[in-house]
Write an enzyme that holds these catalytic residues in place. Structure first.
Site, PDB file in Angstrom:
ATOM      1  N   ASP A 100       0.846  -1.195   0.000  1.00  0.00           N
ATOM      2  CA  ASP A 100       0.000   0.000   0.000  1.00  0.00           C
ATOM      3  C   ASP A 100       0.879   1.241   0.000  1.00  0.00           C
ATOM      4  O   ASP A 100       2.087   1.168   0.245  1.00  0.00           O
ATOM      5  CB  ASP A 100      -0.942  -0.013   1.206  1.00  0.00           C
ATOM      6  CG  ASP A 100      -0.188  -0.136   2.523  1.00  0.00           C
ATOM      7  OD1 ASP A 100       0.532   0.799   2.875  1.00  0.00           O
ATOM      8  OD2 ASP A 100      -0.322  -1.182   3.200  1.00  0.00           O
ATOM      9  N   GLU A 123      22.316 -21.951 -18.537  1.00  0.00           N
ATOM     10  CA  GLU A 123      21.437 -21.053 -17.772  1.00  0.00           C
ATOM     11  C   GLU A 123      22.236 -19.862 -17.240  1.00  0.00           C
ATOM     12  O   GLU A 123      21.762 -18.724 -17.250  1.00  0.00           O
ATOM     13  CB  GLU A 123      20.787 -21.812 -16.615  1.00  0.00           C
ATOM     14  CG  GLU A 123      19.688 -22.766 -17.062  1.00  0.00           C
ATOM     15  CD  GLU A 123      19.208 -23.681 -15.938  1.00  0.00           C
ATOM     16  OE1 GLU A 123      18.009 -23.991 -15.914  1.00  0.00           O
ATOM     17  OE2 GLU A 123      20.042 -24.108 -15.107  1.00  0.00           O
TER      18      GLU A 123
END
Ligand code: GLA
Length: 729
Positions: free
Chosen positions: A534, A614
């Site tokens: 928030d 990777e």
């Protein structure tokens, strides 16, 4: 001057570049809401001419005028108990037990700059960027005074609201509701969008028609919660990303809140938002003042996209603070999904060394480094390093990590305590519990009573001690349960209805002290992922871990919902290992990276366990992210598809000068025997020419926006797209 007043008619007009807000103190001193929408240039009072509506009574002074009713008029800050039977914004119980308030106009003030709110986060602005309107209201019978504050940031089309309630009467009262604002609207807005979810599945969008009666989005979990976010949008049926009127509201608050919308008997809309009045009962002593949290509103006449741009800019430039507000955020690697509680310093150093080679800027040691913490049943509260796991201590470990050319960060969960901890054994009275009742456990843990000053002091000393003890550049501030069993022995008046708000005030006080005393530390908020995502937390922590779900497919939806109000830079987002730990789904490293780049980017996997291929791919990913980090965080963000409603999740970042564009996203399910996907770009300059990196051809901005481009042929599920587009010079 964004705020103008006509003292004769009592009309107040607040004008921003593209919106207008009107209120009026009428001849009875009732503060009425007239308008919030596009700029209209004149009073909208003519829309308020009500006939007699049965069972909607009339204020005494109205005499025989049965059309004048508080139950029908749009009001600016409606009070409880006096004949407006819709949801109210403020209500109080007086010493004689009555619960009426009748707030009437008592003057105004206009000043330059933006007001602040004592003890609470609020939008801030330079003196010449904003203006403040204060409207004074008074209940003559009780001497309760209310100041409604309006902060206007005209360039951003932002209006903020809060209220200060003051008891100038001789007796104490109890506030039973104290909303940040009320917005009374005509029925033009027939739908609302709210952001709901659960742990690992936050801020999913839901667009619903407004139905007669009351609809609500709220939390009573002590935090703003995974389940409902303190933000919502009112819109018309026809409102889209790029057209139609809508109003967004965002509460800058991290605790219990409610946003209640009443679609009333006359099909008018009332939205009241603020601290949740359930579990709220605040003793306002004679002479006392109560400050409500800040609400931030914006109107867009051009759909959700513009609304989001207004909020993104406001949060980045007028809510987030400190060194990291606008500066580049480090690419980090977090130990949680790589090791959980199972690590020692060798494992950490091996991972960190490898991560440094991959171009990662910071290593974050998550849960498990302190006290006796080998699982989630013990140790919270004992914030001293576990030297069985970390033999070098935090100082030694941080120095070694620094020597790899990386910064070091640490996880803490200050608001919690495990019963199996030294802290709990020494201070059981610091854990929240109701006397003679067993407390509810959440993830085995209890919550510390941070409404107490001694608890806050202890936490400040412990955390500042940690920060001084080692080279720590980052703190992940976690909070892993909902709060209940509200009771604090230290609340002298025994009104536990004050405790949820006092908890949030205590949290803010602690965060304010720590963030200002350690200005170089980047604080990332977290609550089991995005359970306290928030604007209140963003005032202290410029980024928040978005969700404990790191599955790239799920993330596109979670991040889509989050993007309506919160800027991409505020969204903590990581590439994790496959099969994904939350869903078991396997998605390519490329697609996982594209999804995670939609935020403050990082990794959450064991780099030592990666294959050479990777690792090579991750090196190119970190290079690429660093190259476009400025565009992603500072550019304008566009939602190109709705992933809840489409097989495509596509979004776009456009630089302020419209010269650079990055289009990213994914096709969820492979589609056989079909055309290539086409997407129309947005936010370009239609008069400029652009080179699309996918085919090196030149297109006009107009062609790219009106007709779009064809995306490369997709193959396999969760196929990622990434296309750079640059102005052809
Ligand atoms: C929460 C956080 C995770 C991780 C764990 C550690 O769930 O959201 O990222 O830090 O706590 O216990």
């Amino acid at each position: 001057m964004p705020v103008t007043v006509n003292e004769r008619s009592g009309l107040f007009r607040i004008e921003t570049d593209n919106s207008e807000y009107q209120l009026m103190a009428d001849s009875y001193g009732v503060l009425r809401h007239l308008w919030y929408g596009e700029r209209v240039g004149m009073s909208m009072e003519h829309l308020q001419d009500y006939p007699d509506i049965g069972f909607s009574g009339n204020i005494y002074e109205a005499g025989n005028d049965r059309g004048y009713s508080l139950d029908t008029l749009p009001l600016e800050y409606p009070c409880g108990g006096i004949g407006d039977f819709r949801i109210n914004a403020v209500s109080a119980v007086h010493s004689d037990g009555s619960f009426a308030l009748d707030l009437r106009y008592d003057g105004y003030s206009i000043s330059g700059g933006k007001y602040i709110i004592e003890g609470l986060p609020a939008v801030y602005a330079d003196y010449d960027e904003a203006e403040t309107l204060e409207i004074f209201l008074k209940d003559t019978a009780s001497d309760v005074f209310v100041t409604l504050k309006y902060g206007v940031l005209p360039k951003l089309d932002i209006i903020t609201r809060c209220a200060v309630i003051e008891n100038r009467g001789s007796s104490d009262i109890f506030l039973t509701n104290a909303a940040s604002f009320c917005l009374d609207m005509p029925s033009d807005y027939s739908e609302w969008i709210h952001f709901h979810g659960r742990h690992t599945c936050e801020r999913l969008t839901e667009r619903r028609p407004l139905l007669h009666g009351i609809q609500e989005s709220s939390s009573i979990r002590g935090t703003s919660s995974h389940q409902q976010n303190p933000s919502l949008i009112l819109c018309g049926k026809d409102c889209t990303e790029t057209s139609g009127s809508c109003i967004g509201v965002l509460l800058m608050y991290s605790g219990n809140f409610s946003a209640r919308i009443e679609y009333d008997q006359l099909e008018q809309i009332r939205l009241v938002m603020g601290i949740n009045s359930e579990l709220f009962r605040w003793e306002l002593k004679s002479g006392g003042r109560f400050f409500t949290p800040e609400a931030v509103m914006s109107y867009s006449g051009a759909g959700f996209e513009l609304l989001s741009h207004n909020f993104h800019k406001t949060i980045r430039e007028h809510v987030c603070r400190g060194k990291y507000k606008l500066s580049e955020r480090p690419v980090l690697i977090n130990s949680w999904e790589a090791a959980y509680f199972d690590f020692d310093d060798n494992k950490i150093l091996t991972a960190a060394k490898e991560a440094a080679r991959l171009g990662i800027d910071m290593f974050v040691l998550d849960d498990g480094w302190f006290g006796k913490r080998n699982d989630d049943r013990s140790g919270l509260g004992d914030w001293y390093v576990n030297t069985e796991k970390i033999r070098y201590g935090l100082d030694g470990l941080s120095k070694k990590i620094k020597s790899f050319g990386m910064d070091f960060g640490l996880w803490i969960e200050p608001e919690m305590v495990s019963e199996d901890s030294w802290l709990y054994r020494s201070h059981p009275e610091w854990a929240i519990a109701v006397p003679n009742r067993k407390p509810t456990r959440g993830r085995y843990q209890l919550v510390l009573d941070i409404t107490r000053e001694d608890v806050r002091e202890y936490l400040y000393n412990v955390i500042s001690g940690i920060l001084k003890s080692a080279e720590i550049s980052y703190i992940k501030w976690d909070m892993n349960r909902s709060v209940c069993d509200w009771y604090s022995a230290c609340l002298e008046n025994k009104s536990m209805g004050e405790m949820p708000h006092r908890y949030v005030l205590g949290l803010y006080e602690l965060l304010e002290r720590l963030t200002s005393d350690f200005p170089d530390v980047l604080f990332e908020g977290c609550s089991g992922g995005g359970g306290r995502f928030d604007a209140g937390m963003l005032y202290y922590c410029p980024q928040i871990w978005c969700s404990d779900d790191t599955d790239a497919f799920e993330r596109t939806k979670i991040q889509y919902g989050t993007s309506f109000f919160y800027p991409v830079s505020s969204i903590g987002s990581h590439v994790s290992a496959v099969p994904n730990h939350q869903t078991g789904r396997s998605i390519s490293l490329k697609s996982r990276c594209i999804a995670a780049m939609h935020g403050s980017f990082g990794y959450e996997l064991d780099p030592a366990a990666l294959s050479d291929a990777e690792k090579a791919e991750i090196i190119t990913q970190t290079e690429r992210f660093k190259k476009c980090r400025g565009l992603i965080h500072n550019g304008k963000y566009y939602r190109l598809t709705d992933p809840f409603d489409s097989n495509l999740s596509l979004w776009e970042y456009v630089s302020e000068d419209k010269s650079e564009i990055l289009l990213q996203g994914m096709q969820f399910r492979a589609v056989p025997n079909f055309t290539k996907n086409k997407i129309k770009l947005r936010g370009l300059d239609e008069n400029k020419n652009y080179i699309v990196a996918a085919d090196e051809k030149i297109y006009s901005g107009k062609a790219l926006m009106s007709g779009g481009i064809l995306l490369p042929e997709a193959s396999g599920d969760f196929f990622a797209y990434e296309i750079f587009i640059a102005e052809a010079k």
